[in-house]
Design an enzyme around this catalytic site. Structure first.
Site: not given
Ligand code: GLA
Length: 735
Positions: A465, A535
């Site tokens: 990430d 997301d």
């Molecule tokens: C980001 C990612 C999510 C998740 C969060 C975890 O927002 O896009 O899918 O993994 O971080 O903190």
């Protein structure tokens, strides 16, 4: 008079002798040609880009009025137009004047590379313009290497990857825009006079707001399966600039490259700067043709392990967020295994010793297991996964730290920060970005992955990430004079680190996530197997986002999960069947707590996983045909994937609006063999009775001119009726 020309066809490898001047180069793919005039002592000229040309047509090209513009325009002499390259020489001279010195052809891992070497007519500055093609593929990659052989330092003020003039006309540009949780919206508009620019200055996540890819439809309003279309994709994960300047000439001028703003680059004597690649393609089969060209090329040559099937997974994030513990993880593994899934991914919240990661404001950088949550550590989880017959994956965010972390306490000098300024903090009010320009940081990031994979070789998948932009312009590693290198050296450092990681760990699947869809980018995918599309998991909005993403990216790379209802982003309630039918048009996964699902929902997901496994090769390796766009607002969206042999296909149909008395168009299919006969089988069926054409056979010709009638509702018990409807049909060729 016939010009004295020597014709060199690159991909076809028809080469004639090379005189000192008048060299015409035909960089050819199976159906396209980029024709260049590389006459020695002259600037490199572009003559044609489009359909593949015969030698005779190329001979006659100058008389037809070929393009005849500099293929890599430089700044300084006649500086009124836009330039791809602008250099300040050692003595302060801001003009550059390039002339061709020679052309070389090399083979690299099966690819053909043509390099036109140019040099300044006065200064010892060398510019190599490169073109790479792969046998059988329709994409031409171009990039530039700039070498400073002057006495001292030169400054690159602009350094684009490529330039392409497109004949003025009714040219429309298709591109993507968006924001967090609303990525890859499609926009299509005629090119205006003046400049239409797409840019990014985030530093790290470059595909939330816009994408560095465009399609230019040359025959007016874009059409899906016909019309001439040029596609351009800049393969770079950092700040970019892509613009079309429609001036008073007969051309629209397309430029694409690294965004040079606040990024002027100094080259010391002997140093070379290489731009990222710009991938160009052309098709007469409309937008769809260009998409299929990008997808095939991408899977074969740019996406990591693009020929390997992706597993069906459950990701823990929306199911439990930070509430990770051994029991909950074990339950999720058991549940995904019972539904036929193949992989479980533990998301954020598993790490931190001195500072446990319970919310988003601490611990990044402290990649040690929180033993309060997971007393038996990663090994315990791996053992549970093994017992359940699923693989195990893990979330990390290696380029980041928090002010609340052991890493930052020990090494405040590793973060991106300007002198004499308070540090600007991101997520959770504490997140900081590590300075990937610093080799010590590169080592740390390498070790995060290397340690995990060495200690726990059974880890199958990493979700990598990246949840912050560069929040202030300052490197504590680069010298005062090199501060403008920050944005670029960050990505050079990241690339170096990813090279090391892949050399040591070629087999682990790695997802590029960046606050959702911030890294859906051909520049990062050589090291990554897929990206997290958004997301936002709302199935209705996903129909739109995945539609846009599919313009440039294949389904195999597009993480697409069934999530809970009501949805956690839009709060919309969508039945499981529809959510499954949308998710299984990409790389299928689940993103919810299975313990919250009832038996019926579980049964639908189990069926979807089973059916998906059967069609997985078609979805992940097949050719995409978009049939009816959700952006056309006809109440329905539809697309299909077809195997290259056209012997198997899967058709998706999603009703995206519901009104009484609604009339929806019937959707003709595409991409089938008209002369083959296909048997229809519905997948993910929930109706009490099969569709009237279940098990029946139709010719490809019939299906492509008529399609099949889709009922607007399901035939289910009264209380199970919903306002959504969707269908997934498999079409298998029969002898
Ligand atoms: C980001 C990612 C999510 C998740 C969060 C975890 O927002 O896009 O899918 O993994 O971080 O903190």
């Amino acid at each position: 008079m016939k010009p004295v020309l020597t014709l060199i066809t690159i991909a076809g490898m028809a080469m004639a002798a090379m005189p000192a001047h008048g060299e015409i180069i035909n960089i050819a793919t199976p159906s396209t040609s980029l024709v260049l005039d590389a006459t020695q002592g002259q600037p490199l000229k572009i003559m044609h880009y489009g359909d593949r040309m015969t030698d005779a047509d190329i001979d006659a090209l100058p008389s037809a009025g070929s393009i005849n513009l500099n293929a890599y325009p430089v700044y300084g002499l006649n500086p009124q137009g836009e330039a791809a390259l602008s250099v300040t020489h050692t003595d302060g001279n801001r003009t550059t004047d390039l002339a061709v010195k020679g052309v070389t052809r090399t083979k690299d891992d099966g690819a053909d590379i043509t390099t036109v070497t140019m040099a300044d007519t006065y200064y010892p500055l060398e510019v190599k313009v490169n073109y790479r093609t792969y046998p059988g593929d329709e994409v031409i990659e171009t990039w530039v290497d700039i070498t400073n052989n002057e006495k001292g330092k030169v400054t690159l003020n602009r350094f684009m990857s490529g330039y392409l003039p497109v004949r003025y006309g009714d040219v429309w540009m298709s591109s993507l825009y968006g924001t967090w949780a609303d990525e890859a919206n499609l926009t299509e508009e005629p090119l205006p006079h003046g400049v239409r620019m797409i840019k990014n200055k985030d530093g790290l996540r470059n595909t939330h707001t816009a994408h560095p890819e465009v399609m230019l439809s040359l025959d007016g309003k874009p059409r899906e399966n016909n019309g001439r279309v040029i596609g351009a994709a800049l393969c770079y994960p950092g700040n970019y600039k892509l613009f079309v300047d429609t001036d008073d000439s007969n051309f629209h001028h397309l430029f694409a490259g690294i965004n040079e703003e606040n990024s002027e680059y100094h080259l010391r004597k002997g140093e070379t700067f290489s731009t990222p690649e710009l991938a160009l393609t052309y098709s007469r089969e409309g937008l769809g043709g260009v998409s299929r060209n990008f997808h095939r090329w991408g899977r074969a040559h740019r996406l990591h392990a693009g020929d390997k099937e992706r597993k069906v997974l459950l990701n823990s994030w929306e199911g439990v967020y930070f509430d990770i513990n051994e029991e909950v993880m074990a339950g999720m593994m058991e549940d995904i295994a019972s539904m036929g899934g193949e992989l479980f991914v533990m998301d954020d919240g598993w790490f931190g010793d001195k500072y446990p990661r319970d919310v988003d404001n601490s611990s990044l950088g402290d990649w040690v297991v929180d033993t309060n949550k997971l007393p038996n550590g990663i090994n315990g989880l791996l053992e549970t996964a093994r017992k359940n017959g699923v693989k195990f994956g893990i979330w990390i965010e290696p380029e980041m730290t928090n002010t609340v972390s052991e890493l930052y306490e020990k090494h405040p000098e590793y973060i991106i920060k300007a002198p004499n300024r308070e540090v600007v903090k991101g997520r959770g009010g504490t997140q900081l970005v590590l300075d990937m320009a610093n080799p010590k940081v590169q080592d740390i990031v390498f070790q995060i992955v290397d340690t995990l994979m060495t200690k726990y070789p059974a880890i199958d998948y990493i979700k990598w990430d990246s949840n912050a932009p560069i929040m202030e312009h300052g490197s504590q590693y680069l010298t005062a004079d090199e501060q403008s290198h920050l944005y670029i050296d960050y990505h050079k450092g990241l690339a170096k680190t990813l090279d090391r990681i892949r050399a040591a760990h070629p087999d682990v699947t790695i997802q590029a996530c960046a606050s959702g869809g911030g890294r859906a980018n051909w520049g990062i995918l050589p090291w990554f197997d897929e990206f997290w599309t958004s997301d936002n998991n709302d199935a209705l909005q996903r129909v739109f986002m995945q539609w846009g993403t599919s313009y440039f990216y294949p389904a195999i790379a597009m993480g697409s999960h069934i999530s809970a209802s009501p949805n956690h982003q839009t709060f919309r309630r969508i039945p499981t069947k529809f959510r499954a039918d949308v998710a299984m048009s990409g790389r299928l996964g689940l993103e919810m707590q299975p313990r919250d699902m009832n038996d019926e929902d579980k049964a639908i997901c189990r069926q979807a996983i089973k059916d998906y496994k059967a069609i997985r090769p078609i979805v992940q390796f097949g050719d995409l045909y978009r049939l009816l766009s959700p952006y056309d607002r006809k109440g329905v969206a539809s697309l299909m994937y077809v195997t290259p042999e056209k012997d198997d296909a899967v058709f998706y149909w999603w009703k995206i609006e519901t009104f009484m008395g609604q009339q929806l168009p019937r959707v003709p299919m595409a991409g089938l063999d008209p002369d083959k006969t296909y048997r229809v089988t519905e997948l993910n069926r929930i109706d009490n009775q099969p569709l009237p054409y279940e098990g029946k056979t139709f010719t490809g010709r019939y299906l492509m001119s008529n399609g099949l009638e889709m009922p607007l509702t399901y035939k289910v018990d009264y209380h199970k009726n919903t306002d959504y409807a969707s269908r997934v049909l498999r079409l298998t060729a029969v002898d």
